[in-house]
Structures are given as C-alpha cells and as structure tokens.
Design an enzyme around this catalytic site. Structure first.
Site, PDB file in Angstrom:
ATOM      1  N   LYS A  55       0.835  -1.200   0.000  1.00  0.00           N
ATOM      2  CA  LYS A  55       0.000   0.000   0.000  1.00  0.00           C
ATOM      3  C   LYS A  55       0.869   1.250   0.000  1.00  0.00           C
ATOM      4  CE  LYS A  55      -3.859  -2.423   2.139  1.00  0.00           C
ATOM      5  NZ  LYS A  55      -4.524  -2.839   3.385  1.00  0.00           N
ATOM      6  N   GLN A  99      -4.850  -1.952   9.617  1.00  0.00           N
ATOM      7  CA  GLN A  99      -4.638  -3.238   8.951  1.00  0.00           C
ATOM      8  C   GLN A  99      -5.242  -4.358   9.790  1.00  0.00           C
ATOM      9  OE1 GLN A  99      -3.247  -3.699   5.840  1.00  0.00           O
ATOM     10  NE2 GLN A  99      -3.930  -5.820   6.086  1.00  0.00           N
ATOM     11  N   ASP A 122     -11.489   2.872   4.131  1.00  0.00           N
ATOM     12  CA  ASP A 122     -11.852   1.463   3.945  1.00  0.00           C
ATOM     13  C   ASP A 122     -13.362   1.303   3.769  1.00  0.00           C
ATOM     14  OD1 ASP A 122      -9.847  -0.384   3.692  1.00  0.00           O
ATOM     15  OD2 ASP A 122      -9.493  -0.582   5.848  1.00  0.00           O
TER      16      ASP A 122
END
Ligand SMILES: NC(=O)C1=CN([C@@H]2O[C@H](COP(=O)(O)OP(=O)(O)OC[C@H]3O[C@@H](n4cnc5c(N)ncnc54)[C@H](OP(=O)(O)O)[C@@H]3O)[C@@H](O)[C@H]2O)C=CC1
Ligand SMILES: NC(=O)C1=CN([C@@H]2O[C@H](COP(=O)(O)OP(=O)(O)OC[C@H]3O[C@@H](n4cnc5c(N)ncnc54)[C@H](OP(=O)(O)O)[C@@H]3O)[C@@H](O)[C@H]2O)C=CC1
Lengths: 295, 295
Positions: A55, A99, A122
């Site tokens: 990422k 994460q 997200d």
C-alpha cells in the site's frame, strides 16, 4: 477453446493509478494540498506487513503521502485508539486504515468505529454501510474490493441494470457490500452463502457472478450460464510442487472450466487484487478533495 | 377451495401487546420506571394524525407513557430539531418517532439523523441499518414493519434458515431491512424491484415471499410455488362502491388466487399492519430496559 474475454484488472488498475496521479498533481498545483494516507499496523504478521508495504509503495507511486505507525503485538487497545485519534486530528491525513486482523485481545469493532467517518477510506464504518444500503443516501466511502469489482464491470462496458446478479459470500468487507452496490445499480441480486441449498442451481441463473468465498476452484464450469460474466475475488493458495514457494494462488472459480462458458472472467492473480489497492488510492484522493472542497 | 393457513397478525399482535403489558408492569414494580414514547407530528395531514392517534392509543393500552408534539406545517427545520433535542435529553423518553412524511421544505435525512441512536425506535438511522447489514454487529433497533414480518414467521413456526426468500420492493423502511433480516436468519434472499426482468419467474422459485410494493393485487396465483409462505405488507386502496367510504384496502397479493396455492398467507387488513404498532411498542420497551439496565 477458452472463449471468455479476460478482464484484465492489472491493466485497468494501472490506468486508474495514472488517472489518480494526474489528479493529485492537479490538486497540488491548484491548492498546494497532497493527500495523506495513514496506516496502523499492530503486531508482526508477515502477510499484514507485506500488504502494508504494498500500500505504501502504491501511495508513493501516485504521489500520496503515506504515514505508518507500527505497534507491537502486545499493545493495549488504548494505544491503538490513541494513534487513531492523532490521525483523526491531523489535517495532513485524509485517510486512515487499520490493517486487519488485529491481535485477538483487541475489540475490532471498537477500534474501527474510532476512525473518523470522513477519513474511513476502507468504508467499513457501519454508518457508511448503512448509507450504502439506503436509497437516497450516499456513503462517504465504498469498501475498496467491492468497489473494484464494480469498476471492472464499468470499464469493460458490462451492463448491470436489469441483470440477474449472484454474489457468493456475504462478508462485511466483500460479499455484502458488493451485493449492495449491484443493487444500487439496479441488478436483481441474490446472495448465496454457506447455508444456501442448491447453490449451483441459483448460480446457473446469473448473468453476473461475484464470488468472494475463499474456496479454491469451488465454482465449476457446469454451474455457469453460457455468456455470464465472472468476477472472482477469491485468493486461495493451492499446493504446487513446481512453484518455488510450493504453492500458487487460485480463485474461487475453476478458471479453465468457466472460461469456456462465460463471456468474460477475471483471472487470479491479476483480476480483482490490483483493483483493491487502486480503489484505496481513489478513496484517499476523494477524501482529500472533499475535505478541501476541491473538484 | 382456499387451502392456505391464514397468518393472523391481528391475533398475534394482541398476544404481543399483552406480553409487553406484563413486562411493563414488572419493570414498573421492580424499578419504578415507565417507558415513554415521544411522537413528533408536523403539519396537518389527516392520515398522519390518524396514525399518531393510533400509536398513542396503543401505548396507553400497554402502559407506555406517550408524549406528543404537534408543530404547524410552516414550522422551520430548526423548530423540529429543537423538539428532537429536547426529547433526546429527556430521561422519561425512551423512544422518539418523527411521523413521516415531513413537509417538503424540510430535510428528512437531517431530521431523522438528529434522533439519538439509543432512542431511534423506528430503526431508520443509517447506523442502525449498517449494523443490521453487518455480520457480528447488532442494531439497537430493527425497523418495526419488517420486524413484524419476521415475528409472524417465527410465531407460526415457519423455518427461514436455508429457504429461498424473495422480497418484492427495496424501500428503506420495509423491503431492504426485511431482506437483511431474512439473510441474518440464513435464508437465501433475492430482492425484486421495479427494474427486475421477469419478476414472476423469480418469485415462483421462492419458499417465502415478503411483498412491499404498493400495487393492488399485483402478485398472482400463477406466480407462486405451491406451498410457499406469503407475507403481504402492501396496503392499497381500491374502489369499492359497496363500502361506505367508496374504497377498501387490499394487499400487493391477489389473496383469492394466492390462498389456493400458498401454504400460509397474511390477510390485508389484519396481517402485517397490526404487527407494525406492536413492534413499535416492543422497541420502546426494549429501549427503556436497555437504558435502565433492566432485564
Ligand atoms: N482480491 C482482494 O483484494 C481480496 C480478496 N479476498 C479474498 O476473497 C475471499 C473471501 O474473503 P472474505 O469475504 O474476507 O471471506 P470470509 O471468510 O469473511 O467470508 C466468506 C463467505 O463465503 C461464504 N461461504 C463459505 N463457504 C461457502 C460455500 N461452500 N458456498 C457458498 N458460500 C460459502 C461464507 O458464508 P457464511 O456467511 O454462511 O459463513 C461467507 O459469507 C478470500 O479468498 C479472500 O482471500 C478478500 C478481500 C480482498
Ligand atoms: N403494513 C404496514 O404497517 C405498512 C405497510 N406499508 C405498505 O407497503 C407498501 C410498500 O411501502 P413502501 O416500502 O414504503 O413503498 P415504496 O414506494 O417506498 O417502495 C416500493 C418498492 O416497490 C418496488 N416496486 C414498484 N413497482 C414494482 C413492480 N411492478 N414490481 C416490483 N417491484 C416494484 C419499488 O422499486 P424501485 O425501488 O425500483 O422503485 C420500491 O422498491 C405500500 O402499500 C405501503 O402502504 C408500508 C409501511 C408499513
């Protein structure tokens, strides 16, 4: 004799990253703002570390400023919450990503809920999911993997409206939001899950199939209506003595069989996978644009 | 030759109201708390006034304290918001309900979002809907009409798990949450809407049908799989010169035809309608219990 068109997620993702790069440069020049993405990694799972590194690299390549906090496995929930608060308040951060999975002693729901909704790139916050489900409401962010699936359908000119769509799997991060997105685009959607009777029969009716199960090669050629379009989200390791690592990755869909029946299909790898990160970059850019009122 | 069992919502709702009355008396005796429901009515629509009056009566019958604020049609949004704030802060109020529709100069989304989530007995807040959609999360309240539909299935011992269910309609207040509830109980759910091709074909596969469309007698006998269970939410006026009012109310489902094919069916009126108010009372009681930590 495989006749399906290959939906090339790697190629589309590259194209999207280029478009994002152009937009970021334009924004920087116009208002001096660079989007920032903060990632919080707790513990030392190797796979998580790899995802975070990827990422970060992807951010750098398009010009997004990437920040990272790594906390030890034995951190307290409060320490994670403190990092989130810091990023919620930091005006240089436009997206915050925790994460997953978190260490088992932490309350995932509590931690994810702490991410400010306007930085929830997200799209996992229940307020975002609620808005995604509701007519006349719009989420601030759409979860990256399902958004990537729909983007592939769009970029390949595949009509969604009025089509029968089946989503296999109903997880919070893929299946359920994918079904909501298809429904928002006026598909007639059925969700198949582990308690579904006769899944083959239902899947065989579908014009569009999105599979997010996590079972190697589960969906067979005989389950597919000729001409259907297949988006395979699954990423499953299978033993492969010829591979240097001893395994290779396959999807939920038996590619060799299904590619003979379908009209279009995503490969694994190189299908949905690269789209997920591209959508994360896209969400981070949108967030910065929204926060700074830049169009 | 109508063979379907009649799902008697009126009877079940009465039973539920009695159960609620018992619980309210028990709570009052144990901790001296009486649940309170506040209703905000804006403008002078006759139908809305009737609904509010019915809710008030139903509250009184079970021992819920009912408060009411009536604001004139030309009130400002701020005045409505002020009433909501007052009730949010009032410890004697455990549920707040804004009667819809609001006058057209008001922003419905903004007003509904102002209702404190812990008093949102209608369950319309996007945070509640998000939690309803997500696995491993629980909404504080489930919207009353779809909750009433599922309650009818439960009380009649109709199995949901593993069954094929079709919900016709996808509104925020009925169709969409009904689909989410069926899915939470492990049905395999398809949502049919106005853009669906060949709805008959899809409906004909269903073991359980919940219809919330608003079209008189749309669902015909020939659309139904023998033995299916039908929950008809629709309330539609049709001309009837023999009725004193010149019309009568029918469902979305052509009762005479479908009752010959289905194994069970709700009548209109007397099916889902009475359940909706019973569920509102139930949500108000749960709210008071939760706020006062009473079990
Ligand atoms: N390409 C990408 O970027 C991403 C890929 N993935 C991959 O996608 C896959 C799914 O991930 P995720 O959604 O997180 O997985 P989850 O394990 O959270 O969910 C799996 C879903 O599949 C359903 N399921 C399990 N077995 C069957 C079966 N035999 N038939 C039908 N449905 C079944 C489960 O049903 P039930 O609810 O009844 O248990 C569940 O809803 C994985 O392979 C994962 O690696 C995930 C995220 C991103
Ligand atoms: N018993 C009770 O307590 C209650 C009863 N009701 C009744 O339920 C009915 C539905 O109410 P509500 O959900 O608010 O209605 P809405 O008008 O908000 O929604 C109707 C839904 O039906 C869909 N639809 C319209 N025409 C068709 C068609 N020909 N085939 C398939 N789907 C179609 C629409 O699709 P699209 O989204 O594509 O436009 C929409 O999703 C009404 O009769 C209402 O009076 C409502 C609330 C409580």
């Amino acid at each position: 004799e495989s006749t399906a068109k290959v939906i090339d997620g790697k190629h589309v993702a590259k194209q999207i990253r280029e478009e994002i790069g152009v937009e970021i440069a334009r924004m920087k020049e116009a208002i001096g703002i660079v989007p920032g993405l903060a990632v919080i990694l707790v513990g030392d799972r190797k796979d998580s570390a790899t995802y975070v590194r990827n990422k970060k690299k992807a951010c750098e390549a398009v010009g997004i400023n990437s920040l990272e906090v790594c906390l030890p496995e034995n951190s307290t929930e409060q320490e994670v919450l403190n990092s989130i608060t810091k990023f919620n308040e930091d005006p240089s951060v436009h997206g915050i990503l925790v994460q997953l999975p978190l260490p088992s002693h932490m309350n995932e729901e509590k931690i994810l809920n702490a991410v400010g909704i306007e930085k929830d790139v997200d799209g996992f916050h229940p307020l975002n999911i609620g808005r995604l489900a509701m007519r006349g409401r719009d989420p601030l962010f759409v979860p990256c993997t399902p958004k990537g699936c729909i983007e592939l359908l769009h970029r390949y000119g595949i009509q969604i409206k009025g089509k029968k769509a089946v989503v296999i799997g109903r997880s919070n991060i893929v299946g359920m939001p994918a079904a909501l997105l298809l429904q928002r685009e006026d598909a007639t959607v059925t969700i198949v899950h582990s308690r579904t009777n006769n899944p083959e029969g239902i899947i065989k009716e579908a014009d569009i199939i999105i599979s997010a199960v996590g079972q190697a090669n589960m969906v067979r050629g005989s389950w597919i209506k000729p001409g259907a379009v297949i988006i395979d989200v699954g990423i499953n390791p299978v033993e492969d003595s010829e591979s240097p690592r001893g395994y290779r990755l396959v999807g939920d869909v038996c590619y060799e069989e299904v590619a003979k029946v379908a009209s279009a299909i995503t490969p694994v790898p190189g299908g949905v996978g690269p789209m997920t990160i591209a959508m994360l970059l896209s969400n981070t850019l949108s967030s910065a644009k929204r926060i700074h009122n830049f169009d």
